[in-house]
Motif scaffolding. Sequence first.
Motif, PDB file in Angstrom:
ATOM      1  N   UNK A   1      45.647  44.034  40.150  1.00 49.35           N
ATOM      2  CA  UNK A   1      45.206  42.962  39.296  1.00 49.35           C
ATOM      3  C   UNK A   1      43.714  43.157  38.844  1.00 49.35           C
ATOM      4  N   UNK A   2      43.690  42.201  37.377  1.00 48.07           N
ATOM      5  CA  UNK A   2      42.843  42.272  36.830  1.00 48.07           C
ATOM      6  C   UNK A   2      41.979  40.679  36.399  1.00 48.07           C
ATOM      7  N   UNK A   3      40.693  40.620  36.707  1.00 51.70           N
ATOM      8  CA  UNK A   3      40.349  39.432  36.559  1.00 51.70           C
ATOM      9  C   UNK A   3      39.365  39.706  35.228  1.00 51.70           C
ATOM     10  N   UNK A   4      39.852  38.038  34.804  1.00 53.66           N
ATOM     11  CA  UNK A   4      38.467  37.839  33.881  1.00 53.66           C
ATOM     12  C   UNK A   4      37.130  36.691  33.936  1.00 53.66           C
ATOM     13  N   UNK A   5      37.008  36.924  33.635  1.00 51.57           N
ATOM     14  CA  UNK A   5      35.636  35.521  33.877  1.00 51.57           C
ATOM     15  C   UNK A   5      34.609  35.589  33.377  1.00 51.57           C
TER      16      UNK A   5
END
Length: 553
Positions: free
Chosen positions: A498-502
């Motif tokens: 999973x990739x997360x972008x904040x």
Amino acid sequence: MKNYFLFLVLIFLFSCSKETSNIKNDSIATTYYKKAKKLSGDSAYYYYNLAKNAYLDIKDSSGVGRSLVNMAIIQQENGDYYGGIETSLEGNRYLKNVNDTIVRATLGSSYNNMGISSSYLYDYENAIKFYTEALKYAKTPADITLYQNNLGDALVSLKEYKAAEQNFILALKTEDKLNYARALNNLARARYSENPKYNPLPEFYTALKIREENDDLLGQNSSYATLSNYFLDKNNKEKALEYAKKMLTVSRQKNSKEDQAQALQKIVYLDKENYPQYFKEFQILNDSLQISKSRAKNQFAVVRYDVEQKNAENQRLKANSAEKDNYILRQYFILTILVFLIIFIIILYRKRQIRLKQEKELEIKNTQLKISKKVHDVVANGIYQVMTKIENQEYFDKVKALDELEFVYEKSRDISYEKSDASTEEKYFSEKVSELIGSFKNESVNTYIAGNDKNLWENVREKTQDEIYQIIRELLVNMRKHSGASTVSFRFERIQDEIRINYSDNGIGIPGDVLYKNGLSSTVSRIEAIRGAIIFDTKIEKGLKINISFPVS
């Protein structure tokens, strides 16, 4: 002794011939220059170029410089700002006698022209440098007032209000009513920008009255734009719309497409009832302006190339004519041998020049074909796609359409800067993301990126990459249009599959109930298309935070 006398006669005849030729060329150069002053646009540019070449022939550096500066001004007026700066700099190199009144005035016009071009390119720091140089050469009250006003405008753009006010106050000393009105309007605008509690309306209305009494359409247009912006800032949309419509009427009278586009942009935002009508007009006008600006750079290059070709042909004809005129004087065998030797060398030189010219022509044609193909593939297809969506949708989402048009504009600007598509395709996706985020960095906005390394995007599908690229672009476009943020940051991390972008910024934030009215509805749709999730944190005290997550495969 007889041979020596003949040799002196030959020298005398040659000197007389050269002097006569110079007088003739001076007359030709002056004729071209005077004709150019009576014309405008491409035609004037063409004859200034002919005058420049004629002045070069007689080594009149002042004439060359004046011709080039006038060519630069025409380029600037037609949207070729980079070309205008280059031509002005070229002209300045010939304007060496700074003690000459005409040379000094021309240098002032040249630096002012570079300042205007720099302002249109949002390069206000260089604009200030150029306007300051222009003031050093200004002598007439009209020139001094003009350059002080221009310098003040650039200083206002950099929020250096005190320095701007000093220039406008000096400009107020003019005896010319229209220049006084401009300085007064600008001074009030600067004071209001510095202090929102200041009431600029008396000055605004006084300046407008002077301009209306003197039938100054250009000045009226400026006043209406200023008043519309002021009332919009004061949240008086009715008055803002009234002056925006007046601006549109006047800009139509003077056939100024740039001003019409600005007026329509204001009206589209303010007049919700007649929005489709004005937006369609704005769209057509804006497309026309973009095409005109795209053509400007090439159109003047083509004119200069055509003149250079004709000049080379004229030089060839002159050389042949000179050979015929002097042929009788070459009666001695040794002189004949020398003449034939010179002719032989000239022929070899011309053959080489012709070969080089043909190679250059082929290079130019290949470049034009490449650019033409790029314009068709990127701009024409992009605009057609947006038009098709608008035509087939029952509900017209103007924000989404504007975002897509802006993307097409960005791509067309890439073409104008001659960026290579091939090099872009070879870049890693992490580089593309970094370049996208970095492109929104400017004097008022700083962008920061963390975690966007090459390994992050391994095994991520191309379709997912495309959607993420568009999502990041939509977030940045929304930030620039609505948030007023000065700091924007992206943090990327990968946890297993999973990739997360904040995302976060320090802007005004977005209330939850209007979240989907700010161009972010398509962002949510894109996230759903890649089976991801998005969370908007609208409860923070200031700014906006968005958390995005999606599976790698």
